[in-house]
Write an enzyme that holds these catalytic residues in place. Structure first.
Site, PDB file in Angstrom:
ATOM      1  N   HIS A 169     -33.648  17.795 128.356  1.00 34.14           N
ATOM      2  CA  HIS A 169     -32.364  17.990 129.038  1.00 34.14           C
ATOM      3  C   HIS A 169     -31.555  19.155 128.462  1.00 34.14           C
ATOM      4  O   HIS A 169     -30.494  19.484 128.986  1.00 34.14           O
ATOM      5  CB  HIS A 169     -31.519  16.711 128.965  1.00 34.14           C
ATOM      6  CG  HIS A 169     -32.000  15.623 129.869  1.00 34.14           C
ATOM      7  ND1 HIS A 169     -33.096  14.853 129.579  1.00 34.14           N
ATOM      8  CD2 HIS A 169     -31.528  15.177 131.062  1.00 34.14           C
ATOM      9  CE1 HIS A 169     -33.278  13.969 130.551  1.00 34.14           C
ATOM     10  NE2 HIS A 169     -32.350  14.148 131.469  1.00 34.14           N
ATOM     11  N   ALA A 170     -32.036  19.795 127.405  1.00 33.73           N
ATOM     12  CA  ALA A 170     -31.292  20.905 126.787  1.00 33.73           C
ATOM     13  C   ALA A 170     -31.076  22.091 127.730  1.00 33.73           C
ATOM     14  O   ALA A 170     -30.104  22.822 127.541  1.00 33.73           O
ATOM     15  CB  ALA A 170     -31.970  21.354 125.497  1.00 33.73           C
TER      16      ALA A 170
END
Length: 187
Positions: free
Chosen positions: A112-113
């Site tokens: 999700h970065a």
């Protein structure tokens, strides 16, 4: 074995980082003699997330307000859902990521970065991957999303999930050791 002696890597995270996505790259980089700093928004410790509950704490080496892009040879952004959401809401974290990208040094994000990359305005025009549930977010930000374990686009390294950690870590090591980031064109 590639040696990264003299190379400094920033690992930017806060509470709720995916435990393995911080620990595995950190361990692999240190195995190759890189100096890795855990950089966060606050001093002390930050807590990981492991599967469906809080994981283990990790000591913060430096706070974001005490570091500069020039201090590091690469930046790694672990995922999880909580960590990148908190970081993308922090204007100083977003600025640091944007400035790091502009430096043309390797910038790596997993899971999700890429939310932070999107918030920093650097996803547009890049070939990237992410956790599968973020594909629409990445595409809507103007990136070419692909379903591959690791994608490199001019020094921007992205991976999908913890199953990709070995390939992700190996690609970070390769990009840092060979200085391939110098090919990146900055808009």
């Amino acid at each position: 074995m590639t040696h990264l002696s003299g190379k400094r890597i920033a690992l930017l995270a806060t509470d709720g980082f995916e435990q393995s996505e911080l620990e595995v790259p950190k361990q692999r980089l240190e195995e190759h003699n890189a100096k890795v700093d855990i950089v966060s928004l606050k001093p002390g410790e930050i807590w990981g997330w492991s599967h469906d509950d809080w994981g283990n704490p990790v000591k913060v080496d430096k706070t974001l307000d005490k570091v500069k892009v020039e201090d590091y040879d690469a930046l790694v952004l672990p995922g999880g859902q909580i960590n990148p959401d908190l970081l993308r809401a922090d204007k100083n974290a977003v600025k640091f990521v944007r400035d790091f990208y502009k430096s043309k040094k390797p910038l790596a994000a997993i899971c999700h970065a890429p939310w932070i990359l999107i918030e920093a305005g650097i996803a547009k025009g890049r070939k990237m991957t992410s956790y599968h549930s973020m594909a629409t977010d990445v595409k809507n930000a103007g990136a070419d999303w692909v379903d591959q374990e690791v994608v490199v686009d001019q020094g921007l390294i992205t991976s999908r999930n913890p199953k990709d950690l070995e390939a992700f870590s190996a690609k970070i090591i390769e990009e840092v050791s060979e200085g391939r980031h110098e090919r990146r064109a900055v808009a």
